[in-house]
Design a protein around this motif. Structure first.
Motif, mmCIF file in Angstrom:
data_model
loop_
_atom_site.group_PDB
_atom_site.id
_atom_site.type_symbol
_atom_site.label_atom_id
_atom_site.label_comp_id
_atom_site.label_asym_id
_atom_site.label_seq_id
_atom_site.Cartn_x
_atom_site.Cartn_y
_atom_site.Cartn_z
ATOM 1 N N GLN A 10 -44.906 -43.755 33.456
ATOM 2 C CA GLN A 10 -45.089 -44.504 34.700
ATOM 3 C C GLN A 10 -45.829 -43.686 35.750
ATOM 4 O O GLN A 10 -46.453 -44.246 36.646
ATOM 5 N N ASN A 11 -45.781 -42.337 35.635
ATOM 6 C CA ASN A 11 -46.488 -41.492 36.610
ATOM 7 C C ASN A 11 -47.942 -41.244 36.219
ATOM 8 O O ASN A 11 -48.645 -40.464 36.867
ATOM 9 N N GLY A 12 -48.419 -41.882 35.127
ATOM 10 C CA GLY A 12 -49.815 -41.785 34.751
ATOM 11 C C GLY A 12 -50.120 -40.801 33.632
ATOM 12 O O GLY A 12 -51.253 -40.771 33.128
ATOM 13 N N ARG A 13 -49.150 -39.987 33.207
ATOM 14 C CA ARG A 13 -49.390 -39.048 32.111
ATOM 15 C C ARG A 13 -49.516 -39.795 30.786
ATOM 16 O O ARG A 13 -48.808 -40.776 30.542
ATOM 17 N N VAL A 14 -50.417 -39.331 29.936
ATOM 18 C CA VAL A 14 -50.640 -39.945 28.628
ATOM 19 C C VAL A 14 -50.521 -38.866 27.557
ATOM 20 O O VAL A 14 -51.099 -37.776 27.693
ATOM 21 N N PHE A 15 -49.789 -39.163 26.486
ATOM 22 C CA PHE A 15 -49.610 -38.237 25.372
ATOM 23 C C PHE A 15 -49.989 -38.955 24.083
ATOM 24 O O PHE A 15 -49.564 -40.085 23.836
ATOM 25 N N LYS A 16 -50.769 -38.256 23.265
ATOM 26 C CA LYS A 16 -51.211 -38.834 21.997
ATOM 27 C C LYS A 16 -50.343 -38.320 20.858
ATOM 28 O O LYS A 16 -49.909 -37.165 20.858
ATOM 29 N N GLY A 17 -50.066 -39.183 19.883
ATOM 30 C CA GLY A 17 -49.292 -38.796 18.722
ATOM 31 C C GLY A 17 -49.703 -39.595 17.505
ATOM 32 O O GLY A 17 -50.683 -40.334 17.523
ATOM 33 N N ARG A 18 -48.913 -39.441 16.454
ATOM 34 C CA ARG A 18 -49.158 -40.145 15.197
ATOM 35 C C ARG A 18 -48.085 -41.200 15.001
ATOM 36 O O ARG A 18 -46.896 -40.920 15.134
ATOM 37 N N SER A 19 -48.494 -42.417 14.704
ATOM 38 C CA SER A 19 -47.563 -43.536 14.594
ATOM 39 C C SER A 19 -46.794 -43.484 13.277
ATOM 40 O O SER A 19 -47.382 -43.359 12.200
ATOM 41 N N VAL A 20 -45.455 -43.572 13.400
ATOM 42 C CA VAL A 20 -44.561 -43.632 12.243
ATOM 43 C C VAL A 20 -43.556 -44.750 12.536
ATOM 44 O O VAL A 20 -43.262 -45.049 13.678
ATOM 45 N N GLY A 21 -43.013 -45.355 11.508
ATOM 46 C CA GLY A 21 -42.069 -46.439 11.737
ATOM 47 C C GLY A 21 -42.799 -47.755 11.932
ATOM 48 O O GLY A 21 -43.887 -47.973 11.400
ATOM 49 N N ALA A 22 -42.206 -48.648 12.714
ATOM 50 C CA ALA A 22 -42.803 -49.969 12.935
ATOM 51 C C ALA A 22 -44.081 -49.835 13.761
ATOM 52 O O ALA A 22 -44.118 -49.107 14.749
ATOM 53 N N HIS A 23 -45.113 -50.546 13.354
ATOM 54 C CA HIS A 23 -46.390 -50.488 14.066
ATOM 55 C C HIS A 23 -46.402 -51.588 15.123
ATOM 56 O O HIS A 23 -46.959 -52.674 14.937
ATOM 57 N N LYS A 24 -45.752 -51.319 16.244
ATOM 58 C CA LYS A 24 -45.722 -52.272 17.343
ATOM 59 C C LYS A 24 -45.570 -51.518 18.650
ATOM 60 O O LYS A 24 -45.161 -50.344 18.668
ATOM 61 N N ASN A 25 -45.896 -52.177 19.753
ATOM 62 C CA ASN A 25 -45.781 -51.565 21.066
ATOM 63 C C ASN A 25 -44.354 -51.693 21.595
ATOM 64 O O ASN A 25 -43.572 -52.535 21.151
ATOM 65 N N ALA A 26 -44.025 -50.837 22.555
ATOM 66 C CA ALA A 26 -42.698 -50.877 23.178
ATOM 67 C C ALA A 26 -42.823 -50.476 24.640
ATOM 68 O O ALA A 26 -43.617 -49.595 24.982
ATOM 69 N N VAL A 27 -42.052 -51.133 25.498
ATOM 70 C CA VAL A 27 -41.999 -50.810 26.926
ATOM 71 C C VAL A 27 -40.541 -50.744 27.323
ATOM 72 O O VAL A 27 -39.802 -51.716 27.151
ATOM 73 N N SER A 28 -40.110 -49.595 27.846
ATOM 74 C CA SER A 28 -38.704 -49.450 28.249
ATOM 75 C C SER A 28 -38.536 -48.178 29.058
ATOM 76 O O SER A 28 -39.505 -47.462 29.330
ATOM 77 N N ARG A 29 -37.315 -47.895 29.421
ATOM 78 C CA ARG A 29 -36.999 -46.679 30.158
ATOM 79 C C ARG A 29 -37.041 -45.491 29.189
ATOM 80 O O ARG A 29 -36.567 -45.575 28.060
ATOM 81 N N LEU A 30 -37.614 -44.375 29.662
ATOM 82 C CA LEU A 30 -37.758 -43.176 28.850
ATOM 83 C C LEU A 30 -36.746 -42.130 29.308
ATOM 84 O O LEU A 30 -36.601 -41.855 30.502
ATOM 85 N N LEU A 31 -36.037 -41.536 28.357
ATOM 86 C CA LEU A 31 -35.082 -40.475 28.669
ATOM 87 C C LEU A 31 -35.141 -39.417 27.585
ATOM 88 O O LEU A 31 -35.660 -39.645 26.504
ATOM 89 N N PHE A 32 -34.605 -38.226 27.890
ATOM 90 C CA PHE A 32 -34.597 -37.182 26.873
ATOM 91 C C PHE A 32 -33.173 -36.847 26.461
ATOM 92 O O PHE A 32 -32.229 -36.912 27.248
ATOM 93 N N PHE A 33 -33.027 -36.498 25.189
ATOM 94 C CA PHE A 33 -31.750 -36.136 24.578
ATOM 95 C C PHE A 33 -31.769 -34.633 24.309
ATOM 96 O O PHE A 33 -32.695 -34.119 23.691
#
Length: 358
Positions: A10-33
């Motif tokens: 939400q603050n504008g940062r973008v991170f690139k990765g490799r898709s694994v699992g279901a190939h679909k988009n998601a929008v939700s709250r982000l938290l760290f464990f």
């Protein structure tokens, strides 16, 4: 063919990765464990329902089985962001990999992400919304979407489960806002007859089975919006039946008693979080919550009995005018943290009429 994916904060940062699992988009709250183990519990914990989780430990999935050697059950989170997915078989003799398991349950996952930078961004700016997308993102449009799209799942209302009448201990009713199986397991180890009722059951329904004690469980949800559950908590507490709140239940009971609950800048999500029992002991706990009770707003008949040693937030309350107390952490007993099980024994002591000297 492997596909790229992008995590947009939400603050504008973008991170690139490799898709694994279901190939679909998601929008939700982000938290760290912050835990280094318990990965299967991260996927299935009702408290993570609808949330996007990024573990701070770089390797995820090295040991997915529970203490009985079973693979995790249905995952509840919306997406998983990891640095290094240990995509091996979930069972020693099974063909299913973690990536395939996530795909079968419709959970998208990004691996090869700089999760250290993601966690630092959350620590700096606070917990925020995020989007996982598989096309080159339009950052401006995505940020606008994230500013409007705030996800707070409702508490889980599971099916009713009748008590095992062969047990000879006290009858305990759990109002299920998202109960972890470990809580029922440990209550049965304490000899309790456990009856599970949906969270939207009324106080009249819960008291109709003549319980010796009632537990308002943890689970997902925005505490202030759970008005019907707060009323149920107040009605049961007013009846004089011994009561314990756990996680979300701790917050709802505090609201029912007149305290205020504040959203935390960075919640507690992880293991080995130190909590001090103000009556003596310090122990490590497993936690998952976004809110904390404001102890400056407590009514005169409530007192803090547990505090977090990292940030001083309230982790447990006792109510002096009724037989009730609550804890913010999970009182179940992971093998690594045996001291926590004392909380459930304290609850059975409360049922039997014993209250510690003040």
């Amino acid at each position: 063919m492997e596909k790229a994916g992008y995590l947009v904060l939400q603050n504008g940062r973008v991170f690139k990765g490799r898709s694994v699992g279901a190939h679909k988009n998601a929008v939700s709250r982000l938290l760290f464990f912050t835990g280094m183990t318990g990965f299967g519990e991260v996927l299935t914990d009702p408290g993570y329902k609808g949330m996007m989780v990024v573990p701070s430990f770089p390797m995820f999935g090295a040991r997915m089985m529970d203490e009985y050697g079973h693979p995790p059950q249905k995952p509840l989170l919306s997406a998983l962001i990891v640095r290094d997915l240990q995509n091996e078989s979930l069972l020693p003799d099974g063909p299913e990999t973690l990536g395939r398991y996530l795909a079968e349950h419709g959970i998208p996952c990004l691996t090869d992400v700089d999760t250290r930078a993601v966690v630092k961004a959350i620590r700096t700016s606070g917990e925020m919304n995020a989007a996982l997308v598989h096309d080159e993102p339009n950052v401006t449009e995505t940020i606008r979407l994230l500013s409007e799209h705030i996800v707070w799942p409702e508490p889980e209302c599971g099916d009713a489960v009748q008590a095992d009448e062969q047990a000879d201990g006290p009858r305990v009713v759990i109002l299920d806002c998202g109960t972890r199986a470990e809580l029922m397991r440990d209550l049965k180890r304490c000899g309790c007859k456990v009856t599970v009722m949906p969270a939207d059951a009324s106080a009249k329904d819960a008291l109709a089975v003549h319980p010796d004690g009632v537990i308002l469980s943890g689970g997902p949800g925005l505490p202030a919006s759970c008005t019907s559950y707060i009323k149920t908590a107040y009605d049961i507490a007013s009846s004089g039946v011994p009561m314990m709140g756990v996680g979300l239940g701790h917050l709802l009971l505090a609201l029912a008693m007149g305290a205020q609950v504040n959203e935390m800048r960075c919640g507690h999500h992880g293991a080995a979080l130190p909590v001090q029992d103000l009556r003596g002991n310090v122990f490590l706990t497993l936690q998952n919550h976004f809110h904390a009770v404001d102890d400056l707003t407590l009514p005169p008949h409530a007192r803090v009995i547990h505090k977090n040693l990292n940030d001083g937030t309230c982790e447990g309350l006792e109510y002096l005018h009724i037989p009730a107390f609550s804890v913010q952490f999970y009182p179940e007993t992971p093998r690594s943290y045996p001291c926590v099980s004392n909380v459930l024994w304290h609850f059975t002591d409360l049922i039997r009429g014993y209250r510690p000297c003040r």
